[in-house]
Design a protein around this motif. Structure first.
Motif, mmCIF file in Angstrom:
data_model
loop_
_atom_site.group_PDB
_atom_site.id
_atom_site.type_symbol
_atom_site.label_atom_id
_atom_site.label_comp_id
_atom_site.label_asym_id
_atom_site.label_seq_id
_atom_site.Cartn_x
_atom_site.Cartn_y
_atom_site.Cartn_z
ATOM 1 N N THR A 70 -7.941 -3.294 0.957
ATOM 2 C CA THR A 70 -6.370 -3.831 0.836
ATOM 3 C C THR A 70 -6.372 -4.221 2.183
ATOM 4 O O THR A 70 -7.073 -3.929 3.181
ATOM 5 C CB THR A 70 -4.936 -3.011 0.072
ATOM 6 O OG1 THR A 70 -4.146 -3.149 0.363
ATOM 7 C CG2 THR A 70 -5.133 -1.679 0.772
ATOM 8 N N GLN A 71 -5.592 -5.500 2.104
ATOM 9 C CA GLN A 71 -4.824 -6.374 3.410
ATOM 10 C C GLN A 71 -3.226 -6.032 3.331
ATOM 11 O O GLN A 71 -2.230 -5.791 3.048
ATOM 12 C CB GLN A 71 -5.452 -7.048 3.293
ATOM 13 C CG GLN A 71 -7.251 -7.711 2.458
ATOM 14 C CD GLN A 71 -7.877 -8.816 2.265
ATOM 15 O OE1 GLN A 71 -7.104 -9.663 3.392
ATOM 16 N NE2 GLN A 71 -7.681 -9.631 1.615
ATOM 17 N N ARG A 72 -3.433 -6.129 4.408
ATOM 18 C CA ARG A 72 -1.808 -6.500 5.252
ATOM 19 C C ARG A 72 -2.244 -7.193 7.175
ATOM 20 O O ARG A 72 -3.531 -7.176 7.262
ATOM 21 C CB ARG A 72 -1.384 -5.009 5.831
ATOM 22 C CG ARG A 72 -1.175 -3.995 4.344
ATOM 23 C CD ARG A 72 -0.370 -4.552 3.829
ATOM 24 N NE ARG A 72 0.167 -3.419 2.704
ATOM 25 C CZ ARG A 72 -0.544 -2.638 1.971
ATOM 26 N NH1 ARG A 72 -1.315 -3.538 1.241
ATOM 27 N NH2 ARG A 72 0.135 -2.058 0.908
ATOM 28 N N ASP A 113 5.922 6.081 2.705
ATOM 29 C CA ASP A 113 5.351 6.083 1.244
ATOM 30 C C ASP A 113 4.274 4.767 1.340
ATOM 31 O O ASP A 113 4.006 4.166 0.317
ATOM 32 C CB ASP A 113 6.428 5.678 0.460
ATOM 33 C CG ASP A 113 7.528 6.982 -0.014
ATOM 34 O OD1 ASP A 113 7.269 8.175 0.148
ATOM 35 O OD2 ASP A 113 8.299 7.119 -0.463
ATOM 36 N N GLY A 114 3.803 3.921 2.304
ATOM 37 C CA GLY A 114 3.376 2.496 2.673
ATOM 38 C C GLY A 114 2.166 3.330 2.299
ATOM 39 O O GLY A 114 1.173 4.047 2.841
ATOM 40 N N GLU A 115 1.299 1.934 1.549
ATOM 41 C CA GLU A 115 0.130 2.308 1.716
ATOM 42 C C GLU A 115 -1.136 2.347 3.037
ATOM 43 O O GLU A 115 -2.083 2.783 2.989
ATOM 44 C CB GLU A 115 -0.443 1.554 0.860
ATOM 45 C CG GLU A 115 -2.144 1.333 0.103
ATOM 46 C CD GLU A 115 -2.552 0.620 -0.866
ATOM 47 O OE1 GLU A 115 -2.043 -0.493 -1.363
ATOM 48 O OE2 GLU A 115 -3.813 0.511 -1.563
ATOM 49 N N VAL A 116 -0.710 1.190 3.762
ATOM 50 C CA VAL A 116 -1.500 0.956 4.135
ATOM 51 C C VAL A 116 -0.938 1.495 5.717
ATOM 52 O O VAL A 116 -1.982 2.077 6.983
ATOM 53 C CB VAL A 116 -1.601 -0.434 4.899
ATOM 54 C CG1 VAL A 116 -2.353 -0.839 6.240
ATOM 55 C CG2 VAL A 116 -2.966 -1.101 3.341
ATOM 56 N N TYR A 156 -1.577 5.370 7.451
ATOM 57 C CA TYR A 156 -3.435 5.652 7.357
ATOM 58 C C TYR A 156 -3.228 5.090 8.500
ATOM 59 O O TYR A 156 -4.245 5.952 9.404
ATOM 60 C CB TYR A 156 -4.329 4.908 6.331
ATOM 61 C CG TYR A 156 -5.678 4.640 7.083
ATOM 62 C CD1 TYR A 156 -6.017 6.008 6.387
ATOM 63 C CD2 TYR A 156 -5.615 3.569 7.545
ATOM 64 C CE1 TYR A 156 -7.666 5.990 7.065
ATOM 65 C CE2 TYR A 156 -6.959 3.781 7.399
ATOM 66 C CZ TYR A 156 -8.275 5.216 7.534
ATOM 67 O OH TYR A 156 -9.066 5.018 8.170
ATOM 68 N N ASP A 192 -4.039 8.705 10.380
ATOM 69 C CA ASP A 192 -5.388 8.957 10.166
ATOM 70 C C ASP A 192 -6.660 8.427 10.346
ATOM 71 O O ASP A 192 -7.663 8.712 11.231
ATOM 72 C CB ASP A 192 -5.403 9.161 8.799
ATOM 73 C CG ASP A 192 -4.666 9.493 7.913
ATOM 74 O OD1 ASP A 192 -3.698 10.883 7.826
ATOM 75 O OD2 ASP A 192 -4.119 8.728 6.537
ATOM 76 N N GLY A 211 8.920 -7.542 6.558
ATOM 77 C CA GLY A 211 9.449 -6.274 5.821
ATOM 78 C C GLY A 211 10.204 -6.551 4.371
ATOM 79 O O GLY A 211 10.389 -7.544 3.983
ATOM 80 N N PRO A 212 10.993 -5.679 4.080
ATOM 81 C CA PRO A 212 11.167 -5.682 2.186
ATOM 82 C C PRO A 212 12.287 -6.975 2.219
ATOM 83 O O PRO A 212 13.171 -6.757 3.401
ATOM 84 C CB PRO A 212 11.432 -4.517 1.699
ATOM 85 C CG PRO A 212 12.139 -3.517 3.185
ATOM 86 C CD PRO A 212 10.863 -4.244 4.541
ATOM 87 N N SER A 213 13.156 -6.795 1.253
ATOM 88 C CA SER A 213 13.887 -7.834 1.133
ATOM 89 C C SER A 213 15.262 -7.275 0.862
ATOM 90 O O SER A 213 15.812 -8.014 1.022
ATOM 91 C CB SER A 213 13.193 -9.380 0.137
ATOM 92 O OG SER A 213 13.790 -8.315 -1.239
ATOM 93 N N GLY A 214 14.689 -5.732 0.050
ATOM 94 C CA GLY A 214 15.688 -5.403 0.180
ATOM 95 C C GLY A 214 16.438 -6.009 -1.565
ATOM 96 O O GLY A 214 17.241 -5.306 -1.810
#
Ligand SMILES: Cc1cc2nc3c(=O)[nH]c(=O)nc-3n(C[C@H](O)[C@H](O)[C@H](O)COP(=O)(O)OP(=O)(O)OC[C@H]3O[C@@H](n4cnc5c(N)ncnc54)[C@H](O)[C@@H]3O)c2cc1C
Lengths: 199, 244
Positions: free
Chosen positions: B55-57, B79-82, B85, B89, B240-243
């Protein structure tokens, strides 16, 4: 050969979701744009198709609303990596707007209020592939998502779906739009991961 | 600035990390083949798991160009995927893939002479800090003002560096939930007053760069146009999220 990032497990897309390479699924609706959100009222809104000979076909809001609408449900793929599945729109097919427009053009340069532009092959706007969308999820399209009306071309990366659309120039030769001139891919097929020039 | 030819994926090795706040860390990568970058550009980061899933960001470049060393500042999204980590990590010696630099619009070049207003919300400071750092690295004297909005003092990034400051750089903080005791401004969201007090008047025609979460950027950009700043002098980047 992919490089493994040690200890990275990641989150797989929900089963049945078909994600283009490099994308991940979102459930909200992110907003991206290069500048402030233009505020365009229904009264001020106009949409002009201009052919390569300079002939103009113009619609105002009332005329657009009189045209038969369609309600496409489509997946969106943004070059910034998010994909959103099953988005519900209402709008007018470009096929209808192009009826009776005489042109030999092969390319389209889309113009927005606010100065944004994007280019694509004309055939990618035809045959049920593109709409002037004015409602999203049962409501009027919000300004930050391109309201009052945006182009919707869901089979290409979302930067081709110009927000605050105000017209399309039909051209014999391709002309790069805003992001295309800044290093992004001229076509932008998410399934072939055409993000940047040369991809 | 179109990238020269095809943008390649480069292997980046983590060589250092710094804690910036409770929820953000700067990651220092060694990237052989890095072509250099402009302040405000970003990279794509690709992570691949052992079974091939990847996956990419996107992450903004935080540092000024420095050979093949590249710094990113990552804010944890619960709870983010990337981002968790990258923050928790990824350890020195571990590898990720990077592609870039990307973006030729939300950039500041040292040749630019005009006044600059930077308006940052939260981790939106990252690309703006790169502008501050590039300006510092070239001994630039373009008048800069930075207006930085955070929820509370602990959320601030790059505290010692901004405290030290630079000639011709004015920094103002704005707290939305909790301010330090002696802070002159009551807590609250960015207002036109803040932009008048800590920004530049529109008739100076400053270049304005606004970066942060969507709601923040929407609000800041429309306040700026309301104050008479020309829309074409306001460049925005939203992450970031739009909400909703
Ligand atoms: C051009 C660009 C530059 C960026 N630069 C930076 C940077 O310098 N530093 C940085 O930390 N991030 C930056 N981002 C954001 C970054 O790309 C990721 O979106 C972010 O790290 C979250 O990824 P994730 O995998 O942890 O969360 P995801 O698994 O993608 O998301 C998990 C949940 O969090 C929400 N969410 C997504 N992003 C955010 C966010 N930023 N804040 C709060 N909630 C969110 C989502 O809606 C979702 O519900 C940038 C984005 C862009 C487009």
């Amino acid at each position: 050969m992919a490089i493994i990032s040690r200890g990275f497990h990641g989150r797989r897309p929900a089963p049945g979701r078909d994600l283009p390479p490099g994308q991940y699924e979102v459930h909200d609706f992110p907003v991206l744009s290069a500048g402030p959100t233009p505020r365009v009222t229904h009264e001020d809104w106009k949409f002009t198709l201009r052919t390569e000979t300079g002939t103009e076909h113009t619609w105002d809001w009332a005329r657009l609303m009189e045209m038969p609408g369609e309600s496409p449900t489509v997946d969106l793929h943004c070059v910034t990596k998010w994909s959103k599945f099953g988005t519900r729109w209402e709008g007018v097919s470009l096929d209808l707007l192009m009826e009776g427009v005489e042109t030999a053009a092969e390319f389209a340069l889309v113009h927005s209020y606010g100065g944004y532009t994007t280019d694509l092959p004309l055939e990618d706007l035809l045959d049920g592939k593109a709409w002037i969308a004015h409602r999203y999820d049962g409501e009027e399209l919000a300004p930050e998502h391109g309201g009052p009306a945006r182009l919707l071309v869901p089979h290409l990366y979302l930067w081709k779906s110009a927000k605050w659309v105000r017209g399309i120039d039909l051209l014999l030769d391709d002309e790069p739009g805003f992001w295309e001139g800044l290093g992004y891919h001229s076509y932008g097929d998410p399934w072939r991961e055409q993000r940047y020039q040369g991809d | 600035m179109p990238p020269p030819g095809r943008l390649r994926w480069l292997v980046a090795e983590l060589v250092g990390r710094r804690t910036e706040s409770r929820t953000a860390r700067t990651l220092v990568f060694d990237v052989p083949g890095w072509p250099g970058h402009l302040a405000g550009q970003h990279v794509d980061v690709r992570l691949t798991a052992e079974d091939g899933y990847s996956t990419q960001r996107s992450y903004s470049l935080a540092s000024a160009p420095d050979g093949q060393r590249v710094e990113l500042t990552v804010q944890r999204v619960p709870d983010g995927e990337v981002s968790p980590y990258l923050m928790d990590d990824l350890e020195p010696g571990h590898l990720v893939e990077l592609r870039g630099p990307v973006g030729g619009w939300f950039v500041w070049r040292p040749e630019q002479r005009e006044h600059v207003l930077l308006v940052a919300g939260g981790s939106g400071l990252v690309p703006l800090m790169s502008m501050v750092r590039v300006r510092g690295a070239v001994d630039g004297r373009a008048p800069f003002r930075l207006l930085y909005s955070v929820r509370e003092p602990d959320d601030r990034l790059y505290v010692p560096e901004l405290l030290r400051g630079a000639p011709g750089l004015g920094t103002a903080y704005l707290y939305t939930r909790a301010a330090p005791p002696e802070h002159p401004r009551p807590v609250g969201r960015l207002s036109a007053d803040d932009l008048v007090r800590s920004g530049w008047p529109a008739d100076l025609r400053p270049m304005c760069y606004v970066c942060g979460p969507t709601g923040f950027v929407e609000a800041a950009a429309s306040l700026l146009t309301g104050l008479g700043h020309a829309p074409e002098r306001i460049r925005t980047e939203r992450f970031g999220p739009s909400g909703g």
